[in-house]
Design a protein around this motif. Sequence first.
Motif, PDB file in Angstrom:
ATOM      1  N   GLU A  67      37.954   3.169 -18.570  1.00  0.00           N
ATOM      2  CA  GLU A  67      38.071   4.019 -17.377  1.00  0.00           C
ATOM      3  C   GLU A  67      37.374   3.376 -16.183  1.00  0.00           C
ATOM      4  N   SER A  68      36.188   2.830 -16.421  1.00  0.00           N
ATOM      5  CA  SER A  68      35.440   2.190 -15.346  1.00  0.00           C
ATOM      6  C   SER A  68      36.193   0.994 -14.775  1.00  0.00           C
ATOM      7  N   ILE A  69      36.772   0.178 -15.660  1.00  0.00           N
ATOM      8  CA  ILE A  69      37.540  -0.982 -15.204  1.00  0.00           C
ATOM      9  C   ILE A  69      38.765  -0.532 -14.416  1.00  0.00           C
ATOM     10  N   TRP A  70      39.426   0.531 -14.881  1.00  0.00           N
ATOM     11  CA  TRP A  70      40.626   1.012 -14.194  1.00  0.00           C
ATOM     12  C   TRP A  70      40.318   1.465 -12.768  1.00  0.00           C
ATOM     13  N   GLN A  71      39.152   2.028 -12.533  1.00  0.00           N
ATOM     14  CA  GLN A  71      38.780   2.452 -11.188  1.00  0.00           C
ATOM     15  C   GLN A  71      38.597   1.259 -10.258  1.00  0.00           C
ATOM     16  N   GLN A  72      38.182   0.127 -10.803  1.00  0.00           N
ATOM     17  CA  GLN A  72      37.897  -1.052  -9.986  1.00  0.00           C
ATOM     18  C   GLN A  72      39.078  -2.018  -9.877  1.00  0.00           C
ATOM     19  N   LEU A  73      39.990  -1.964 -10.828  1.00  0.00           N
ATOM     20  CA  LEU A  73      41.010  -3.003 -10.923  1.00  0.00           C
ATOM     21  C   LEU A  73      42.038  -3.002  -9.796  1.00  0.00           C
ATOM     22  N   PRO A  74      42.648  -1.856  -9.410  1.00  0.00           N
ATOM     23  CA  PRO A  74      43.675  -1.913  -8.356  1.00  0.00           C
ATOM     24  C   PRO A  74      43.180  -2.538  -7.048  1.00  0.00           C
ATOM     25  N   PRO A  75      42.020  -2.099  -6.486  1.00  0.00           N
ATOM     26  CA  PRO A  75      41.579  -2.759  -5.255  1.00  0.00           C
ATOM     27  C   PRO A  75      41.239  -4.233  -5.450  1.00  0.00           C
ATOM     28  N   THR A  76      40.746  -4.590  -6.647  1.00  0.00           N
ATOM     29  CA  THR A  76      40.434  -5.995  -6.914  1.00  0.00           C
ATOM     30  C   THR A  76      41.700  -6.840  -6.904  1.00  0.00           C
ATOM     31  N   LEU A  77      42.752  -6.359  -7.553  1.00  0.00           N
ATOM     32  CA  LEU A  77      44.023  -7.083  -7.545  1.00  0.00           C
ATOM     33  C   LEU A  77      44.610  -7.161  -6.146  1.00  0.00           C
ATOM     34  N   ASN A  78      44.438  -6.077  -5.370  1.00  0.00           N
ATOM     35  CA  ASN A  78      44.941  -6.063  -3.998  1.00  0.00           C
ATOM     36  C   ASN A  78      44.262  -7.148  -3.164  1.00  0.00           C
ATOM     37  N   GLN A  79      42.949  -7.292  -3.330  1.00  0.00           N
ATOM     38  CA  GLN A  79      42.208  -8.300  -2.589  1.00  0.00           C
ATOM     39  C   GLN A  79      42.592  -9.710  -3.026  1.00  0.00           C
ATOM     40  N   LEU A  80      42.795  -9.914  -4.337  1.00  0.00           N
ATOM     41  CA  LEU A  80      43.216 -11.224  -4.823  1.00  0.00           C
ATOM     42  C   LEU A  80      44.593 -11.600  -4.278  1.00  0.00           C
ATOM     43  N   GLU A  81      45.494 -10.630  -4.271  1.00  0.00           N
ATOM     44  CA  GLU A  81      46.839 -10.894  -3.761  1.00  0.00           C
ATOM     45  C   GLU A  81      46.811 -11.216  -2.278  1.00  0.00           C
ATOM     46  N   ALA A  82      45.905 -10.560  -1.555  1.00  0.00           N
ATOM     47  CA  ALA A  82      45.807 -10.789  -0.114  1.00  0.00           C
ATOM     48  C   ALA A  82      45.384 -12.215   0.206  1.00  0.00           C
ATOM     49  N   LEU A  83      44.686 -12.878  -0.739  1.00  0.00           N
ATOM     50  CA  LEU A  83      44.291 -14.272  -0.516  1.00  0.00           C
ATOM     51  C   LEU A  83      45.509 -15.173  -0.404  1.00  0.00           C
ATOM     52  N   PHE A  84      46.572 -14.825  -1.107  1.00  0.00           N
ATOM     53  CA  PHE A  84      47.749 -15.684  -1.162  1.00  0.00           C
ATOM     54  C   PHE A  84      48.904 -15.139  -0.311  1.00  0.00           C
ATOM     55  N   THR A  85      48.901 -13.851  -0.050  1.00  0.00           N
ATOM     56  CA  THR A  85      49.937 -13.243   0.784  1.00  0.00           C
ATOM     57  C   THR A  85      49.266 -12.406   1.856  1.00  0.00           C
ATOM     58  N   PRO A  86      48.618 -13.062   2.843  1.00  0.00           N
ATOM     59  CA  PRO A  86      47.817 -12.333   3.824  1.00  0.00           C
ATOM     60  C   PRO A  86      48.615 -11.420   4.739  1.00  0.00           C
ATOM     61  N   ASN A  87      49.931 -11.629   4.817  1.00  0.00           N
ATOM     62  CA  ASN A  87      50.730 -10.779   5.694  1.00  0.00           C
ATOM     63  C   ASN A  87      51.209  -9.510   5.003  1.00  0.00           C
ATOM     64  N   GLN A  88      50.930  -9.393   3.700  1.00  0.00           N
ATOM     65  CA  GLN A  88      51.296  -8.181   2.979  1.00  0.00           C
ATOM     66  C   GLN A  88      50.046  -7.334   2.770  1.00  0.00           C
ATOM     67  N   PHE A  89      50.213  -6.048   2.835  1.00  0.00           N
ATOM     68  CA  PHE A  89      49.054  -5.159   2.744  1.00  0.00           C
ATOM     69  C   PHE A  89      49.451  -3.891   2.014  1.00  0.00           C
ATOM     70  N   GLU A  90      48.625  -3.499   1.072  1.00  0.00           N
ATOM     71  CA  GLU A  90      48.845  -2.276   0.310  1.00  0.00           C
ATOM     72  C   GLU A  90      47.744  -1.287   0.670  1.00  0.00           C
ATOM     73  N   PRO A  91      48.022  -0.317   1.550  1.00  0.00           N
ATOM     74  CA  PRO A  91      46.970   0.594   2.029  1.00  0.00           C
ATOM     75  C   PRO A  91      46.255   1.337   0.906  1.00  0.00           C
ATOM     76  N   ALA A  92      46.990   1.753  -0.124  1.00  0.00           N
ATOM     77  CA  ALA A  92      46.396   2.607  -1.156  1.00  0.00           C
ATOM     78  C   ALA A  92      45.267   1.916  -1.907  1.00  0.00           C
ATOM     79  N   GLY A  93      45.335   0.590  -2.033  1.00  0.00           N
ATOM     80  CA  GLY A  93      44.322  -0.097  -2.805  1.00  0.00           C
ATOM     81  C   GLY A  93      43.222  -0.740  -1.996  1.00  0.00           C
ATOM     82  N   TYR A  94      43.301  -0.628  -0.668  1.00  0.00           N
ATOM     83  CA  TYR A  94      42.332  -1.331   0.173  1.00  0.00           C
ATOM     84  C   TYR A  94      40.995  -0.591   0.217  1.00  0.00           C
ATOM     85  N   GLN A  95      39.915  -1.362   0.205  1.00  0.00           N
ATOM     86  CA  GLN A  95      38.573  -0.818   0.355  1.00  0.00           C
ATOM     87  C   GLN A  95      37.905  -1.516   1.537  1.00  0.00           C
ATOM     88  N   GLY A  96      37.461  -0.766   2.518  1.00  0.00           N
ATOM     89  CA  GLY A  96      36.807  -1.393   3.660  1.00  0.00           C
ATOM     90  C   GLY A  96      36.341  -0.385   4.688  1.00  0.00           C
TER      91      GLY A  96
END
Length: 307
Positions: A67-96
């Motif tokens: 459960e703890s990992i599941w709470q952290q995983l979506p935003p972590t994957l979103n940030q990793l993906e943003a490193l390679f596709t900076p023009n794509q953005f997923e609002p639901a997973g962003y933390q900032g």
Amino acid sequence: MELSQINLNLLLSLYHLLRTHSVTQAADLAHISQPAMSRNLSQLREIFADPLMVRVGNDMHLTPRGESIWQQLPPTLNQLEALFTPNQFEPAGYQGQFNVASTDYVTQELAPSFLAELQKNAPGIGIHFHLWKPSMMDSLRQGRLDLACCYLDQVPDDIYGRQVGSDGFCCLMSIEHPLAQTTHLTLDDYMAAEHLAVTGGGDKIRAVDGALARLNLHRQLKVTVPFIHSALAITARSDYLLTLPQHIANDLGYRYNLQIRELPQELEIGNSAYYMIWHHRMKADPAHRYLRETLFNTVREEAPHLP
């Protein structure tokens, strides 16, 4: 365990496993065989030293660690993906977090709809509002401020601005004011009266006093307050005149039972431009783009009378 020892492709398998609670469904979503997904689950259990999912009756349930990992995983994957596709953005997973400066009118009248939109579609975004002052332009340059909504005569070269609209000024007064029975406000009436002005949230004084100065006139400015609603409440119970942008008067004047009058024709203030501004370095940032477009759309929807 060091990051170099971990196959990052396992994170996608982990996402599907924790989301579906099923090896079979996770394998289908990842387009791999069920035995391959089972092997991935075994590796993940070893990496995290936890079973992650356990069978309870006919269903699989996440362990507390899962459960703890599941709470952290979506935003972590979103940030990793943003490193390679900076023009794509997923609002639901962003933390900032963002610092936004605006007038008190925007914060009180328009921000509620803006924040409701963010909470619904981008709940990981936090906003800290500040009352705009012209001196904050350097805060945009230095990164202490991310975005601002304000009146400006001119946008500096190193600042990007998107005009939201423009507006002229008008005069408000109490229904008990001696001038409330007049249809047209003369320049003599305006100059003979005592005035109240708003100092916060940008320059609502200089435009008026500048127009008077061009006529070699100075009004009797008796009271200044930092907030619009304070000024409106005082105006409703006094004989002060209050000069404000037309859209604010139209939106809020009725709440305080105030009379609205056009300014004397001799007083040529002209329209003031209302902008959203940010530093050029933030122009291509996908999260910042989402933020400013959401705020811009909110302002245009909630204040359509701004031409």
